[in-house]
Motif scaffolding. Sequence first.
Motif, PDB file in Angstrom:
ATOM      1  N   ASP A   1      42.345  42.707  42.724  1.00  0.00           N
ATOM      2  CA  ASP A   1      43.567  42.830  43.530  1.00  0.00           C
ATOM      3  C   ASP A   1      43.057  43.545  44.608  1.00  0.00           C
ATOM      4  N   GLU A   2      42.140  44.695  44.541  1.00  0.00           N
ATOM      5  CA  GLU A   2      41.720  45.404  45.727  1.00  0.00           C
ATOM      6  C   GLU A   2      40.954  44.468  46.663  1.00  0.00           C
TER       7      GLU A   2
ATOM      8  N   ARG B   1      44.164  36.511  45.124  1.00  0.00           N
ATOM      9  CA  ARG B   1      43.370  37.137  44.163  1.00  0.00           C
ATOM     10  C   ARG B   1      42.949  36.116  43.067  1.00  0.00           C
TER      11      ARG B   1
ATOM     12  N   ILE C   1      37.243  51.028  36.830  1.00  0.00           N
ATOM     13  CA  ILE C   1      38.086  49.839  37.496  1.00  0.00           C
ATOM     14  C   ILE C   1      37.770  48.452  36.641  1.00  0.00           C
ATOM     15  N   ASN C   2      38.876  48.032  36.220  1.00  0.00           N
ATOM     16  CA  ASN C   2      38.632  46.851  35.343  1.00  0.00           C
ATOM     17  C   ASN C   2      38.648  45.622  36.460  1.00  0.00           C
TER      18      ASN C   2
ATOM     19  N   LYS D   1      40.277  42.652  36.724  1.00  0.00           N
ATOM     20  CA  LYS D   1      41.598  42.309  37.639  1.00  0.00           C
ATOM     21  C   LYS D   1      42.102  43.335  38.573  1.00  0.00           C
ATOM     22  N   LYS D   2      41.729  44.759  38.411  1.00  0.00           N
ATOM     23  CA  LYS D   2      42.067  45.583  39.592  1.00  0.00           C
ATOM     24  C   LYS D   2      41.145  45.400  40.628  1.00  0.00           C
TER      25      LYS D   2
END
Length: 156
Positions: free
Chosen positions: A40-41, A50, A33-34, A36-37
């Motif tokens: 977002d999560e 975010r 998982i990067n 940014k992800k």
Amino acid sequence: MAFKYRKKKITLYFDKQNKVEKYVAANVLVGSINYKKLCDEVNQRTGVHRSMVDVVLKGVQDVMIAYLEEGFSVKLDEFGAFRPAINAEGQDKEEDVSAHTIIRKKIVFTPGSRFKAMLGSASVELFGDGTSTTSGSDSENPDEGGNSGEAPDPAD
């Protein structure tokens, strides 16, 4: 949750004449998982925008680095603790110990209660069928840059 592993054949070379083959269970990462992800999560789960998650995480990182550079351990409650550490070559005499004998600087993470609970309840299951082969030396130590039996983290 289950940890995935595969069977892996390793060859250890203790010297030029002695070679030992063993089989070990090796960790398998199913993805990464990067950043940014991740932001977002966190946004989806908490409702915090975010960009605010990003600012807070980068601020925490900056402050942690400053304290770690000063030699402090940084404790984040149930998350865990980070501390600076070193690996050094052993010397026969005290006077031979110096900064030049330090071979590795690192940050050690000690998981907190929620991570420990997750580890305690996690199962382990075989991933796929095959075995793979690798070779190493008698100095395979995960803390010294050797092969620890884990797949490399694709996020690195």
